[in-house]
Design a protein around this motif. Structure first.
Motif, PDB file in Angstrom:
ATOM      1  N   ASP A   1       0.784  -1.172  -0.395  1.00  0.00           N
ATOM      2  CA  ASP A   1      -0.359  -0.271   0.017  1.00  0.00           C
ATOM      3  C   ASP A   1       0.409   1.346  -0.128  1.00  0.00           C
ATOM      4  OD1 ASP A   1      -2.308  -1.131   0.213  1.00  0.00           O
ATOM      5  OD2 ASP A   1      -2.601  -1.701   2.174  1.00  0.00           O
ATOM      6  N   GLY A   2       2.110   1.570  -0.476  1.00  0.00           N
ATOM      7  CA  GLY A   2       3.274   1.899  -0.147  1.00  0.00           C
ATOM      8  C   GLY A   2       3.328   2.856   1.504  1.00  0.00           C
ATOM      9  N   VAL A   3       3.149   2.283   2.156  1.00  0.00           N
ATOM     10  CA  VAL A   3       3.608   2.798   3.256  1.00  0.00           C
ATOM     11  C   VAL A   3       5.163   2.374   3.762  1.00  0.00           C
ATOM     12  CG1 VAL A   3       2.931   2.802   6.100  1.00  0.00           C
ATOM     13  CG2 VAL A   3       0.799   2.344   4.290  1.00  0.00           C
ATOM     14  N   PRO A   4       5.896   2.789   3.708  1.00  0.00           N
ATOM     15  CA  PRO A   4       6.715   3.130   3.905  1.00  0.00           C
ATOM     16  C   PRO A   4       7.287   2.066   5.354  1.00  0.00           C
ATOM     17  CG  PRO A   4       6.688   5.435   3.762  1.00  0.00           C
ATOM     18  CD  PRO A   4       5.572   4.648   3.712  1.00  0.00           C
TER      19      PRO A   4
ATOM     20  N   PHE B   1       2.848   7.476  -4.328  1.00  0.00           N
ATOM     21  CA  PHE B   1       3.641   7.664  -4.871  1.00  0.00           C
ATOM     22  C   PHE B   1       3.884   6.208  -5.490  1.00  0.00           C
ATOM     23  CE2 PHE B   1       8.038   7.680  -6.946  1.00  0.00           C
ATOM     24  CZ  PHE B   1       7.216   7.512  -8.459  1.00  0.00           C
ATOM     25  N   LEU B   2       4.495   6.236  -4.239  1.00  0.00           N
ATOM     26  CA  LEU B   2       5.279   4.192  -3.956  1.00  0.00           C
ATOM     27  C   LEU B   2       3.578   3.439  -3.979  1.00  0.00           C
ATOM     28  CD1 LEU B   2       7.158   5.368  -0.702  1.00  0.00           C
ATOM     29  CD2 LEU B   2       7.286   4.561  -3.039  1.00  0.00           C
ATOM     30  N   SER B   3       2.944   3.978  -3.515  1.00  0.00           N
ATOM     31  CA  SER B   3       1.213   2.466  -3.486  1.00  0.00           C
ATOM     32  C   SER B   3       0.847   2.854  -5.384  1.00  0.00           C
ATOM     33  CB  SER B   3       0.492   2.982  -3.261  1.00  0.00           C
ATOM     34  OG  SER B   3      -0.313   4.465  -3.916  1.00  0.00           O
ATOM     35  N   THR B   4       1.687   3.462  -6.061  1.00  0.00           N
ATOM     36  CA  THR B   4       0.596   3.374  -7.393  1.00  0.00           C
ATOM     37  C   THR B   4       2.349   1.719  -8.093  1.00  0.00           C
ATOM     38  OG1 THR B   4       3.171   4.350  -8.622  1.00  0.00           O
ATOM     39  CG2 THR B   4       1.041   5.543  -8.224  1.00  0.00           C
ATOM     40  N   PHE B   5       3.486   1.272  -6.965  1.00  0.00           N
ATOM     41  CA  PHE B   5       3.421  -0.309  -8.008  1.00  0.00           C
ATOM     42  C   PHE B   5       2.156  -1.261  -8.261  1.00  0.00           C
ATOM     43  CE2 PHE B   5       6.554  -3.566  -7.460  1.00  0.00           C
ATOM     44  CZ  PHE B   5       7.132  -3.504  -8.746  1.00  0.00           C
ATOM     45  N   GLY B   6       1.799  -1.160  -6.876  1.00  0.00           N
ATOM     46  CA  GLY B   6       0.889  -2.023  -6.740  1.00  0.00           C
ATOM     47  C   GLY B   6      -0.209  -1.805  -8.109  1.00  0.00           C
ATOM     48  N   LEU B   7      -0.920  -0.988  -7.910  1.00  0.00           N
ATOM     49  CA  LEU B   7      -1.437  -0.620  -9.429  1.00  0.00           C
ATOM     50  C   LEU B   7      -1.225  -1.350 -10.433  1.00  0.00           C
ATOM     51  CD1 LEU B   7      -3.375   2.517  -8.295  1.00  0.00           C
ATOM     52  CD2 LEU B   7      -4.268   0.339  -7.864  1.00  0.00           C
ATOM     53  N   ALA B   8       0.451  -0.948 -10.633  1.00  0.00           N
ATOM     54  CA  ALA B   8       0.672  -1.697 -11.860  1.00  0.00           C
ATOM     55  C   ALA B   8       1.119  -2.725 -12.217  1.00  0.00           C
ATOM     56  CB  ALA B   8       2.206  -1.017 -11.337  1.00  0.00           C
ATOM     57  N   ILE B   9       1.591  -3.258 -11.035  1.00  0.00           N
ATOM     58  CA  ILE B   9       1.893  -4.883 -11.496  1.00  0.00           C
ATOM     59  C   ILE B   9       0.544  -5.669 -11.425  1.00  0.00           C
ATOM     60  CG2 ILE B   9       3.918  -5.049 -10.250  1.00  0.00           C
ATOM     61  CD1 ILE B   9       2.297  -6.014  -7.110  1.00  0.00           C
ATOM     62  N   ASP B  10      -0.540  -4.763 -11.214  1.00  0.00           N
ATOM     63  CA  ASP B  10      -2.127  -6.346 -10.858  1.00  0.00           C
ATOM     64  C   ASP B  10      -2.225  -5.373 -12.155  1.00  0.00           C
ATOM     65  OD1 ASP B  10      -2.321  -7.055  -8.596  1.00  0.00           O
ATOM     66  OD2 ASP B  10      -3.473  -4.582  -8.166  1.00  0.00           O
ATOM     67  N   GLN B  11      -2.198  -3.937 -13.123  1.00  0.00           N
ATOM     68  CA  GLN B  11      -3.123  -4.625 -14.758  1.00  0.00           C
ATOM     69  C   GLN B  11      -1.878  -5.420 -15.485  1.00  0.00           C
ATOM     70  OE1 GLN B  11      -5.145  -2.939 -15.763  1.00  0.00           O
ATOM     71  NE2 GLN B  11      -5.311  -2.387 -13.319  1.00  0.00           N
TER      72      GLN B  11
ATOM     73  N   LYS C   1       8.683  -7.187  -4.166  1.00  0.00           N
ATOM     74  CA  LYS C   1       9.575  -8.550  -2.943  1.00  0.00           C
ATOM     75  C   LYS C   1       8.330  -9.200  -2.286  1.00  0.00           C
ATOM     76  CE  LYS C   1      13.402  -8.601  -5.159  1.00  0.00           C
ATOM     77  NZ  LYS C   1      14.182  -9.899  -5.224  1.00  0.00           N
ATOM     78  N   LEU C   2       6.773  -9.223  -2.885  1.00  0.00           N
ATOM     79  CA  LEU C   2       5.735  -9.342  -2.229  1.00  0.00           C
ATOM     80  C   LEU C   2       6.061  -9.698  -0.599  1.00  0.00           C
ATOM     81  CD1 LEU C   2       2.947  -8.981  -4.198  1.00  0.00           C
ATOM     82  CD2 LEU C   2       3.620  -7.833  -3.216  1.00  0.00           C
ATOM     83  N   PRO C   3       5.641  -9.193   0.484  1.00  0.00           N
ATOM     84  CA  PRO C   3       4.737  -8.936   0.934  1.00  0.00           C
ATOM     85  C   PRO C   3       5.570  -6.932   1.303  1.00  0.00           C
ATOM     86  CG  PRO C   3       5.099  -9.741   2.900  1.00  0.00           C
ATOM     87  CD  PRO C   3       5.681 -10.163   1.904  1.00  0.00           C
ATOM     88  N   LEU C   4       7.200  -7.146   0.388  1.00  0.00           N
ATOM     89  CA  LEU C   4       7.063  -5.586   0.374  1.00  0.00           C
ATOM     90  C   LEU C   4       7.747  -4.784  -1.068  1.00  0.00           C
ATOM     91  CD1 LEU C   4       9.641  -6.252   3.549  1.00  0.00           C
ATOM     92  CD2 LEU C   4       7.928  -5.399   3.409  1.00  0.00           C
TER      93      LEU C   4
END
Length: 124
Positions: free
Chosen positions: A28-31, A49-59, A85-88
């Protein structure tokens, strides 16, 4: 443990000229851990900004491209490399002239560090 990890990551930043920060966050982008130099751009280190990666990998998964490992974005003055490196999520913020290959090579050195952090994130 946290200070030891911070020191190791600080040493990685020093090894790569032009690397401004390494941010380890949850999906979720929480450091979880942030190590930065004084040149790190504030806007690229925000959770939004950091949370957008999660959306991009889903797409990428929806397009049938498989599991996203790394996302590289280049901007006029910066580049952002994010590793799955889920969950990170590991985010590297660097200058536009920084050697991207050097940053990608840090993955081997950062993986052992992440194993300890993953356990802490999963338990909470």
């Amino acid at each position: 443990m946290g200070d030891d990890i911070r020191k190791v990551i600080q040493q990685l930043i020093v090894k790569v000229p032009g690397l401004y920060s390494i941010i380890i966050s949850d999906r979720d982008g929480v450091p979880v851990l942030t190590v930065e130099s004084d040149k790190a751009p504030e806007v690229a280190m925000r959770p939004s900004f950091l949370s957008t990666f999660g959306l991009a990998i889903d797409q990428g998964g929806k397009l049938g491209l498989g599991k996203t490992k790394t996302l590289i974005c280049t901007y006029s003055q910066y580049q952002v490399i994010q590793m799955n490196k889920l969950p990170l999520i590991v985010s590297f913020i660097a200058s536009d002239s920084c050697n991207t290959g050097h940053i990608l090579a840090l993955e081997q050195q950062i993986d052992p560090i992440l194993n300890n952090l993953k356990l802490a994130v999963v338990e909470t």
